[in-house]
Motif scaffolding. Structure first.
Motif, PDB file in Angstrom:
ATOM      1  N   GLY A 192      -6.456   6.545   0.592  1.00  0.00           N
ATOM      2  CA  GLY A 192      -7.385   6.538   1.748  1.00  0.00           C
ATOM      3  C   GLY A 192      -7.892   5.517   1.249  1.00  0.00           C
ATOM      4  N   THR A 193      -8.947   5.185   2.111  1.00  0.00           N
ATOM      5  CA  THR A 193     -10.159   3.794   2.425  1.00  0.00           C
ATOM      6  C   THR A 193     -10.073   4.163   0.678  1.00  0.00           C
ATOM      7  OG1 THR A 193     -10.240   4.583   4.690  1.00  0.00           O
ATOM      8  CG2 THR A 193     -11.778   3.242   3.235  1.00  0.00           C
ATOM      9  N   ILE A 194     -11.052   5.542   0.480  1.00  0.00           N
ATOM     10  CA  ILE A 194     -12.254   4.891  -0.632  1.00  0.00           C
ATOM     11  C   ILE A 194     -10.589   5.142  -2.034  1.00  0.00           C
ATOM     12  CG2 ILE A 194     -13.210   6.432  -2.656  1.00  0.00           C
ATOM     13  CD1 ILE A 194     -14.681   7.522  -0.229  1.00  0.00           C
ATOM     14  N   ALA A 195      -9.728   5.904  -2.412  1.00  0.00           N
ATOM     15  CA  ALA A 195      -9.149   5.939  -3.374  1.00  0.00           C
ATOM     16  C   ALA A 195      -7.927   4.876  -3.314  1.00  0.00           C
ATOM     17  CB  ALA A 195      -8.623   7.685  -3.175  1.00  0.00           C
ATOM     18  N   GLY A 198      -2.954   8.902  -9.515  1.00  0.00           N
ATOM     19  CA  GLY A 198      -4.218  10.030  -9.930  1.00  0.00           C
ATOM     20  C   GLY A 198      -4.100  10.212 -11.720  1.00  0.00           C
ATOM     21  N   THR A 199      -3.651   9.058 -12.408  1.00  0.00           N
ATOM     22  CA  THR A 199      -4.405   8.730 -13.840  1.00  0.00           C
ATOM     23  C   THR A 199      -4.803   7.653 -14.312  1.00  0.00           C
ATOM     24  OG1 THR A 199      -2.279   7.462 -13.947  1.00  0.00           O
ATOM     25  CG2 THR A 199      -1.713  10.100 -13.853  1.00  0.00           C
ATOM     26  N   GLU A 222     -12.517   3.849 -10.503  1.00  0.00           N
ATOM     27  CA  GLU A 222     -11.262   4.392 -10.915  1.00  0.00           C
ATOM     28  C   GLU A 222     -11.628   6.201 -10.845  1.00  0.00           C
ATOM     29  OE1 GLU A 222     -11.761   3.091 -14.376  1.00  0.00           O
ATOM     30  OE2 GLU A 222      -9.632   1.070 -14.041  1.00  0.00           O
ATOM     31  N   VAL A 223     -12.972   6.579 -11.122  1.00  0.00           N
ATOM     32  CA  VAL A 223     -13.396   7.922 -10.691  1.00  0.00           C
ATOM     33  C   VAL A 223     -13.142   8.945  -9.138  1.00  0.00           C
ATOM     34  CG1 VAL A 223     -14.988   9.551 -10.460  1.00  0.00           C
ATOM     35  CG2 VAL A 223     -15.152   7.472 -12.391  1.00  0.00           C
ATOM     36  N   VAL A 224     -13.400   7.671  -8.466  1.00  0.00           N
ATOM     37  CA  VAL A 224     -12.823   8.485  -7.373  1.00  0.00           C
ATOM     38  C   VAL A 224     -11.490   8.538  -6.898  1.00  0.00           C
ATOM     39  CG1 VAL A 224     -15.269   7.395  -6.362  1.00  0.00           C
ATOM     40  CG2 VAL A 224     -12.840   6.000  -5.739  1.00  0.00           C
ATOM     41  N   VAL A 225     -10.718   7.786  -7.524  1.00  0.00           N
ATOM     42  CA  VAL A 225      -9.126   8.325  -7.658  1.00  0.00           C
ATOM     43  C   VAL A 225      -8.597   9.416  -7.835  1.00  0.00           C
ATOM     44  CG1 VAL A 225      -7.337   8.003  -7.755  1.00  0.00           C
ATOM     45  CG2 VAL A 225      -8.150   5.432  -7.668  1.00  0.00           C
ATOM     46  N   ALA A 226      -9.255  10.327  -8.787  1.00  0.00           N
ATOM     47  CA  ALA A 226      -9.379  11.507  -8.930  1.00  0.00           C
ATOM     48  C   ALA A 226      -8.785  13.020  -7.818  1.00  0.00           C
ATOM     49  CB  ALA A 226     -10.678  11.824  -9.732  1.00  0.00           C
ATOM     50  N   PRO A 227      -9.626  12.575  -7.049  1.00  0.00           N
ATOM     51  CA  PRO A 227      -9.306  13.448  -5.700  1.00  0.00           C
ATOM     52  C   PRO A 227      -8.077  13.297  -4.980  1.00  0.00           C
ATOM     53  CG  PRO A 227     -11.680  12.536  -5.393  1.00  0.00           C
ATOM     54  CD  PRO A 227     -11.053  12.017  -6.312  1.00  0.00           C
ATOM     55  N   SER A 228      -7.020  12.686  -5.284  1.00  0.00           N
ATOM     56  CA  SER A 228      -6.061  12.637  -4.962  1.00  0.00           C
ATOM     57  C   SER A 228      -4.995  13.117  -5.105  1.00  0.00           C
ATOM     58  CB  SER A 228      -5.308  11.135  -5.157  1.00  0.00           C
ATOM     59  OG  SER A 228      -4.956  10.863  -6.164  1.00  0.00           O
ATOM     60  N   TRP A 229      -5.554  14.079  -5.889  1.00  0.00           N
ATOM     61  CA  TRP A 229      -4.353  15.439  -6.511  1.00  0.00           C
ATOM     62  C   TRP A 229      -5.151  16.402  -5.789  1.00  0.00           C
ATOM     63  CZ3 TRP A 229      -1.323  15.186 -10.199  1.00  0.00           C
ATOM     64  CH2 TRP A 229      -0.992  14.683 -11.515  1.00  0.00           C
ATOM     65  N   ILE A 230      -6.274  16.024  -5.384  1.00  0.00           N
ATOM     66  CA  ILE A 230      -6.592  17.046  -4.149  1.00  0.00           C
ATOM     67  C   ILE A 230      -6.475  16.983  -2.263  1.00  0.00           C
ATOM     68  CG2 ILE A 230      -8.172  18.936  -3.148  1.00  0.00           C
ATOM     69  CD1 ILE A 230      -9.017  18.450  -5.963  1.00  0.00           C
ATOM     70  N   PHE A 231      -6.310  15.855  -1.688  1.00  0.00           N
ATOM     71  CA  PHE A 231      -5.931  15.490  -0.109  1.00  0.00           C
ATOM     72  C   PHE A 231      -5.277  14.985  -0.171  1.00  0.00           C
ATOM     73  CE2 PHE A 231     -11.218  16.057  -1.614  1.00  0.00           C
ATOM     74  CZ  PHE A 231     -11.780  16.263  -1.085  1.00  0.00           C
ATOM     75  N   TYR A 232      -4.919  15.619   0.840  1.00  0.00           N
ATOM     76  CA  TYR A 232      -3.602  14.722   0.807  1.00  0.00           C
ATOM     77  C   TYR A 232      -3.584  13.819   2.754  1.00  0.00           C
ATOM     78  CZ  TYR A 232      -1.859  18.619   3.380  1.00  0.00           C
ATOM     79  OH  TYR A 232      -2.151  19.923   4.979  1.00  0.00           O
ATOM     80  N   ARG A 233      -4.397  14.300   3.148  1.00  0.00           N
ATOM     81  CA  ARG A 233      -4.991  12.937   4.064  1.00  0.00           C
ATOM     82  C   ARG A 233      -6.663  12.567   4.020  1.00  0.00           C
ATOM     83  NH1 ARG A 233      -2.504  13.983   8.780  1.00  0.00           N
ATOM     84  NH2 ARG A 233      -0.386  15.840   8.409  1.00  0.00           N
ATOM     85  N   GLY A 234      -6.905  11.546   4.397  1.00  0.00           N
ATOM     86  CA  GLY A 234      -8.159  11.978   4.625  1.00  0.00           C
ATOM     87  C   GLY A 234      -8.756   9.999   3.229  1.00  0.00           C
ATOM     88  N   VAL A 235     -10.201   9.993   3.257  1.00  0.00           N
ATOM     89  CA  VAL A 235     -10.557   8.880   2.332  1.00  0.00           C
ATOM     90  C   VAL A 235      -9.855   9.161   1.266  1.00  0.00           C
ATOM     91  CG1 VAL A 235     -12.295   7.714   4.329  1.00  0.00           C
ATOM     92  CG2 VAL A 235     -12.927   9.557   2.181  1.00  0.00           C
ATOM     93  N   PRO A 251       1.029  -1.077  -0.216  1.00  0.00           N
ATOM     94  CA  PRO A 251       0.121   0.004   0.068  1.00  0.00           C
ATOM     95  C   PRO A 251       0.745   1.438  -0.066  1.00  0.00           C
ATOM     96  CG  PRO A 251      -0.765  -1.345   1.826  1.00  0.00           C
ATOM     97  CD  PRO A 251       0.792  -1.959   1.288  1.00  0.00           C
ATOM     98  N   PRO A 252       0.710   2.392  -0.925  1.00  0.00           N
ATOM     99  CA  PRO A 252       1.403   3.508  -0.817  1.00  0.00           C
ATOM    100  C   PRO A 252       1.597   4.160   0.598  1.00  0.00           C
ATOM    101  CG  PRO A 252      -0.942   4.111  -1.340  1.00  0.00           C
ATOM    102  CD  PRO A 252      -1.055   2.874  -1.564  1.00  0.00           C
ATOM    103  N   ALA A 253       2.447   4.945   0.759  1.00  0.00           N
ATOM    104  CA  ALA A 253       2.926   5.663   1.918  1.00  0.00           C
ATOM    105  C   ALA A 253       1.907   6.663   2.178  1.00  0.00           C
ATOM    106  CB  ALA A 253       4.599   5.955   1.994  1.00  0.00           C
ATOM    107  N   HIS A 254       2.429   7.746   2.890  1.00  0.00           N
ATOM    108  CA  HIS A 254       2.260   8.949   3.437  1.00  0.00           C
ATOM    109  C   HIS A 254       1.931  10.014   2.351  1.00  0.00           C
ATOM    110  CE1 HIS A 254       0.473   6.481   7.091  1.00  0.00           C
ATOM    111  NE2 HIS A 254       1.197   6.701   7.923  1.00  0.00           N
ATOM    112  N   PRO A 255       0.842  10.429   2.010  1.00  0.00           N
ATOM    113  CA  PRO A 255       0.773  12.046   1.552  1.00  0.00           C
ATOM    114  C   PRO A 255       1.605  12.686   1.938  1.00  0.00           C
ATOM    115  CG  PRO A 255      -0.703  10.954   1.395  1.00  0.00           C
ATOM    116  CD  PRO A 255      -0.247  10.448   1.675  1.00  0.00           C
TER     117      PRO A 255
END
Length: 257
Positions: free
Chosen positions: A203-206, A146-147, A185-198, A40-44
């Protein structure tokens, strides 16, 4: 009568592509989850010093693991080629197959190779400025997580081809499973904006829900591609049903159940 040799088997290229697909996904899982420990990816939210430490803790694994990817990563295209073949076997326009092939060939660069290059660069120069190491760290994980938009379009193309197909190449329910995969795959897009949370890249969703759905989806389509090869008659009409199991296979299945 002597059975035909492998050289005379008209499905030998299809079986080779299917076997290479199976090998690739096993190598992929071992490299990313065990050798390099990038998933799993490390912390943003890691600071520059924490990102530098992260690279140092995985130095040998990153170099060895991604060296395997650079050597064997071409196997990733065998699944894309086999899926494109399956779409061409459908009653839909060949534009579906060519669009899928082009989209996945393009998306393999930011969605697969960038993280391999970025993490290798980070591991090879541990003495580099921590601020640059953090930039490389962010590039690797953001490009990987994010892609997904290009993969999303590919899943929708495959879904539409399955639902329009009249040759029974895949069951219709698998078309809707493509839709489920596309929605994750749609819900991964917000990873460009959020660095904490789901919605962060870990995160749990992304990440966690996405990986579970993609894992199930991958196992299903590998099995369905195998069934396609068995059923393939090299015609243009509807594919025949799977042949009945041989007595030994049927008995083994009964014992297992």
């Amino acid at each position: 009568m002597k059975p035909p040799s492998w050289r005379d088997n008209p499905k030998r290229e299809l079986w080779f592509a299917w076997g290479a697909t199976l090998v690739f996904y096993n190598i992929y899982s071992i490299v990313f989850f065990i050798i390099t420990r990038t998933q799993p990816p490390a912390h943003p939210w890691y600071s520059a010093d924490e990102a530098t430490t992260w690279f140092a803790q995985r130095h040998e694994g990153l170099l060895v693991g991604f060296a395997l990817i650079f050597i064997l990563g071409g196997l990733a295209m065998t699944s894309t080629a086999l899926i494109a073949y399956s779409i061409r076997r459908m009653s839909v326009s060949r534009a579906f197959a060519y669009s899928y092939l082009i989209l996945y060939a393009v998306s393999a660069v930011p969605g697969f190779l960038y993280i391999c290059v970025a993490m290798t660069v980070g591991a090879m120069r541990p003495e580099r400025d921590p601020a640059i190491q953090r930039w490389i760290y962010d590039l690797g994980f953001l490009s990987f997580s994010g892609t997904m938009g290009v993969f999303l379009v590919g899943s929708l193309i495959w879904m539409l081809a399955i639902l329009l197909d009249k040759n029974r190449v895949f069951p219709k329910w698998f078309g809707y499973l493509n839709l489920c995969n596309a929605l994750t795959e749609v819900v991964v897009a917000p990873s460009w904006i959020f660095y904490r949370g789901v919605f962060a890249w870990n995160g749990t969703i992304a990440w966690w829900i996405q990986v579970v759905v993609f894992g199930l989806y991958t196992g299903v389509f590998i099995n369905l591609l195998r069934n396609l090869i068995i059923r393939e008659d090299f015609g243009t009409g509807p594919l025949p049903d799977l042949p009945p199991r041989r007595p030994r296979e049927r008995a083994a299945a009964e014992v297992a159940s």
